[in-house]
Design a protein around this motif. Structure first.
Motif, PDB file in Angstrom:
ATOM      1  N   GLU A  47     -11.061   3.694  -7.887  1.00 48.63           N
ATOM      2  CA  GLU A  47     -11.927   2.517  -7.856  1.00 48.63           C
ATOM      3  C   GLU A  47     -12.886   2.600  -9.036  1.00 48.63           C
ATOM      4  O   GLU A  47     -13.054   3.665  -9.632  1.00 48.63           O
ATOM      5  CB  GLU A  47     -12.724   2.479  -6.550  1.00 48.63           C
ATOM      6  CG  GLU A  47     -11.910   2.085  -5.354  1.00 48.63           C
ATOM      7  CD  GLU A  47     -12.763   2.021  -4.097  1.00 48.63           C
ATOM      8  OE1 GLU A  47     -12.524   1.112  -3.317  1.00 48.63           O
ATOM      9  OE2 GLU A  47     -13.642   2.878  -3.922  1.00 48.63           O
ATOM     10  N   GLY A  48     -13.522   1.513  -9.333  1.00 48.12           N
ATOM     11  CA  GLY A  48     -14.433   1.464 -10.464  1.00 48.12           C
ATOM     12  C   GLY A  48     -15.450   2.579 -10.489  1.00 48.12           C
ATOM     13  O   GLY A  48     -15.733   3.164 -11.523  1.00 48.12           O
ATOM     14  N   SER A  49     -16.034   2.932  -9.333  1.00 49.69           N
ATOM     15  CA  SER A  49     -17.043   3.995  -9.268  1.00 49.69           C
ATOM     16  C   SER A  49     -16.413   5.380  -9.347  1.00 49.69           C
ATOM     17  O   SER A  49     -17.096   6.365  -9.568  1.00 49.69           O
ATOM     18  CB  SER A  49     -17.847   3.874  -7.975  1.00 49.69           C
ATOM     19  OG  SER A  49     -16.994   4.114  -6.864  1.00 49.69           O
ATOM     20  N   GLY A  50     -15.083   5.456  -9.142  1.00 47.98           N
ATOM     21  CA  GLY A  50     -14.399   6.741  -9.192  1.00 47.98           C
ATOM     22  C   GLY A  50     -14.461   7.539  -7.913  1.00 47.98           C
ATOM     23  O   GLY A  50     -13.932   8.628  -7.834  1.00 47.98           O
ATOM     24  N   SER A  51     -15.101   6.984  -6.870  1.00 51.45           N
ATOM     25  CA  SER A  51     -15.241   7.742  -5.631  1.00 51.45           C
ATOM     26  C   SER A  51     -14.138   7.477  -4.615  1.00 51.45           C
ATOM     27  O   SER A  51     -14.017   8.192  -3.631  1.00 51.45           O
ATOM     28  CB  SER A  51     -16.597   7.431  -4.983  1.00 51.45           C
ATOM     29  OG  SER A  51     -16.655   6.054  -4.659  1.00 51.45           O
ATOM     30  N   GLY A  52     -13.334   6.468  -4.841  1.00 49.16           N
ATOM     31  CA  GLY A  52     -12.283   6.118  -3.888  1.00 49.16           C
ATOM     32  C   GLY A  52     -11.040   5.643  -4.607  1.00 49.16           C
ATOM     33  O   GLY A  52     -10.922   5.768  -5.826  1.00 49.16           O
ATOM     34  N   TRP A  53     -10.117   5.089  -3.840  1.00 48.56           N
ATOM     35  CA  TRP A  53      -8.845   4.632  -4.379  1.00 48.56           C
ATOM     36  C   TRP A  53      -8.603   3.184  -3.990  1.00 48.56           C
ATOM     37  O   TRP A  53      -9.089   2.715  -2.965  1.00 48.56           O
ATOM     38  CB  TRP A  53      -7.701   5.497  -3.843  1.00 48.56           C
ATOM     39  CG  TRP A  53      -7.800   6.919  -4.260  1.00 48.56           C
ATOM     40  CD1 TRP A  53      -8.446   7.929  -3.602  1.00 48.56           C
ATOM     41  CD2 TRP A  53      -7.264   7.504  -5.438  1.00 48.56           C
ATOM     42  NE1 TRP A  53      -8.337   9.107  -4.297  1.00 48.56           N
ATOM     43  CE2 TRP A  53      -7.611   8.874  -5.429  1.00 48.56           C
ATOM     44  CE3 TRP A  53      -6.516   7.015  -6.507  1.00 48.56           C
ATOM     45  CZ2 TRP A  53      -7.240   9.746  -6.438  1.00 48.56           C
ATOM     46  CZ3 TRP A  53      -6.139   7.884  -7.502  1.00 48.56           C
ATOM     47  CH2 TRP A  53      -6.499   9.235  -7.477  1.00 48.56           C
ATOM     48  N   GLU A  54      -7.838   2.486  -4.821  1.00 49.93           N
ATOM     49  CA  GLU A  54      -7.424   1.120  -4.525  1.00 49.93           C
ATOM     50  C   GLU A  54      -5.992   0.933  -5.008  1.00 49.93           C
ATOM     51  O   GLU A  54      -5.483   1.735  -5.794  1.00 49.93           O
ATOM     52  CB  GLU A  54      -8.352   0.113  -5.202  1.00 49.93           C
ATOM     53  CG  GLU A  54      -8.318   0.177  -6.720  1.00 49.93           C
ATOM     54  CD  GLU A  54      -9.340  -0.743  -7.382  1.00 49.93           C
ATOM     55  OE1 GLU A  54     -10.109  -1.397  -6.663  1.00 49.93           O
ATOM     56  OE2 GLU A  54      -9.367  -0.786  -8.616  1.00 49.93           O
ATOM     57  N   LEU A  55      -5.339  -0.122  -4.514  1.00 49.36           N
ATOM     58  CA  LEU A  55      -3.975  -0.403  -4.951  1.00 49.36           C
ATOM     59  C   LEU A  55      -3.948  -0.737  -6.436  1.00 49.36           C
ATOM     60  O   LEU A  55      -4.816  -1.459  -6.932  1.00 49.36           O
ATOM     61  CB  LEU A  55      -3.395  -1.579  -4.161  1.00 49.36           C
ATOM     62  CG  LEU A  55      -3.114  -1.332  -2.678  1.00 49.36           C
ATOM     63  CD1 LEU A  55      -2.738  -2.642  -1.998  1.00 49.36           C
ATOM     64  CD2 LEU A  55      -1.993  -0.317  -2.529  1.00 49.36           C
ATOM     65  N   SER A  56      -2.963  -0.232  -7.160  1.00 55.79           N
ATOM     66  CA  SER A  56      -2.801  -0.561  -8.576  1.00 55.79           C
ATOM     67  C   SER A  56      -2.428  -2.023  -8.744  1.00 55.79           C
ATOM     68  O   SER A  56      -2.875  -2.693  -9.657  1.00 55.79           O
ATOM     69  CB  SER A  56      -1.711   0.307  -9.215  1.00 55.79           C
ATOM     70  OG  SER A  56      -2.056   1.657  -9.159  1.00 55.79           O
ATOM     71  N   CYS A  57      -1.568  -2.478  -7.866  1.00 58.53           N
ATOM     72  CA  CYS A  57      -1.093  -3.854  -7.876  1.00 58.53           C
ATOM     73  C   CYS A  57      -2.011  -4.660  -6.952  1.00 58.53           C
ATOM     74  O   CYS A  57      -2.384  -4.170  -5.884  1.00 58.53           O
ATOM     75  CB  CYS A  57       0.345  -3.853  -7.345  1.00 58.53           C
ATOM     76  SG  CYS A  57       1.187  -5.413  -7.453  1.00 58.53           S
ATOM     77  N   GLU A  85      -2.111  -9.030  -2.858  1.00 56.11           N
ATOM     78  CA  GLU A  85      -1.203 -10.151  -2.599  1.00 56.11           C
ATOM     79  C   GLU A  85       0.175  -9.896  -3.211  1.00 56.11           C
ATOM     80  O   GLU A  85       1.198 -10.227  -2.613  1.00 56.11           O
ATOM     81  CB  GLU A  85      -1.773 -11.455  -3.159  1.00 56.11           C
ATOM     82  CG  GLU A  85      -3.077 -11.881  -2.505  1.00 56.11           C
ATOM     83  CD  GLU A  85      -4.285 -11.108  -3.022  1.00 56.11           C
ATOM     84  OE1 GLU A  85      -4.227 -10.488  -4.109  1.00 56.11           O
ATOM     85  OE2 GLU A  85      -5.303 -11.090  -2.298  1.00 56.11           O
ATOM     86  N   LEU A  86       0.227  -9.298  -4.406  1.00 54.57           N
ATOM     87  CA  LEU A  86       1.506  -9.003  -5.042  1.00 54.57           C
ATOM     88  C   LEU A  86       2.219  -7.865  -4.326  1.00 54.57           C
ATOM     89  O   LEU A  86       3.439  -7.893  -4.148  1.00 54.57           O
ATOM     90  CB  LEU A  86       1.306  -8.664  -6.521  1.00 54.57           C
ATOM     91  CG  LEU A  86       0.816  -9.808  -7.398  1.00 54.57           C
ATOM     92  CD1 LEU A  86       0.587  -9.315  -8.829  1.00 54.57           C
ATOM     93  CD2 LEU A  86       1.787 -10.966  -7.382  1.00 54.57           C
ATOM     94  N   GLU A  87       1.471  -6.860  -3.908  1.00 54.52           N
ATOM     95  CA  GLU A  87       2.052  -5.739  -3.166  1.00 54.52           C
ATOM     96  C   GLU A  87       2.702  -6.254  -1.880  1.00 54.52           C
ATOM     97  O   GLU A  87       3.833  -5.919  -1.555  1.00 54.52           O
ATOM     98  CB  GLU A  87       0.967  -4.710  -2.835  1.00 54.52           C
ATOM     99  CG  GLU A  87       1.436  -3.503  -2.082  1.00 54.52           C
ATOM    100  CD  GLU A  87       2.066  -2.451  -2.964  1.00 54.52           C
ATOM    101  OE1 GLU A  87       2.619  -1.499  -2.392  1.00 54.52           O
ATOM    102  OE2 GLU A  87       2.020  -2.559  -4.192  1.00 54.52           O
ATOM    103  N   ALA A  88       1.977  -7.097  -1.147  1.00 50.92           N
ATOM    104  CA  ALA A  88       2.518  -7.665   0.088  1.00 50.92           C
ATOM    105  C   ALA A  88       3.735  -8.524  -0.199  1.00 50.92           C
ATOM    106  O   ALA A  88       4.726  -8.481   0.537  1.00 50.92           O
ATOM    107  CB  ALA A  88       1.441  -8.480   0.799  1.00 50.92           C
ATOM    108  N   SER A  89       3.698  -9.279  -1.264  1.00 48.06           N
ATOM    109  CA  SER A  89       4.822 -10.160  -1.626  1.00 48.06           C
ATOM    110  C   SER A  89       6.097  -9.364  -1.893  1.00 48.06           C
ATOM    111  O   SER A  89       7.190  -9.778  -1.492  1.00 48.06           O
ATOM    112  CB  SER A  89       4.453 -10.984  -2.860  1.00 48.06           C
ATOM    113  OG  SER A  89       5.555 -11.727  -3.303  1.00 48.06           O
ATOM    114  N   ILE A  90       5.965  -8.225  -2.530  1.00 48.30           N
ATOM    115  CA  ILE A  90       7.124  -7.374  -2.817  1.00 48.30           C
ATOM    116  C   ILE A  90       7.810  -6.972  -1.523  1.00 48.30           C
ATOM    117  O   ILE A  90       9.028  -7.062  -1.386  1.00 48.30           O
ATOM    118  CB  ILE A  90       6.692  -6.122  -3.617  1.00 48.30           C
ATOM    119  CG1 ILE A  90       6.266  -6.527  -5.028  1.00 48.30           C
ATOM    120  CG2 ILE A  90       7.807  -5.079  -3.649  1.00 48.30           C
ATOM    121  CD1 ILE A  90       5.544  -5.433  -5.785  1.00 48.30           C
TER     122      ILE A  90
END
Length: 84
Positions: free
Chosen positions: A9-19, A22-27
């Motif tokens: 994540e922007g702060s570097g303390s956590g994680w988020e999906l790269s994609c 909405e696109l991840e779900a669509s896949i």
């Protein structure tokens, strides 16, 4: 696997999906309509495959419920006579 789908994540303390979510779900929604994977019940019945469902998980069950997956794997190995 995690590095392929996650980023800091922007702060570097956590994680988020790269994609974007909405696109991840669509896949996954598109892949489900293609019927690419046989149902695990069919594999178990027709081919004798052993399986155990881990409730409350998706395709990343080892990350979502690692202890339950560990227990299921060790139970399977024990049933097969495989010592670890």
């Amino acid at each position: 696997m995690a590095r392929a789908v996650l980023r800091r994540e922007g702060s570097g303390s956590g994680w988020e999906l790269s994609c974007p979510r909405e696109l991840e779900a669509s896949i996954y929604l598109q892949a489900m309509t293609l019927n690419l994977w046989p149902r695990y019940e069919a594999l178990a019945q027709e081919l004798g495959y052993a399986y155990e469902a881990i409730p409350g998980t998706g395709h990343l069950l080892q990350i979502q419920k690692p202890e339950e997956c560990r227990r299921a794997m060790l139970t399977f190995l024990d049933e097969q006579g495989i010592r670890y």
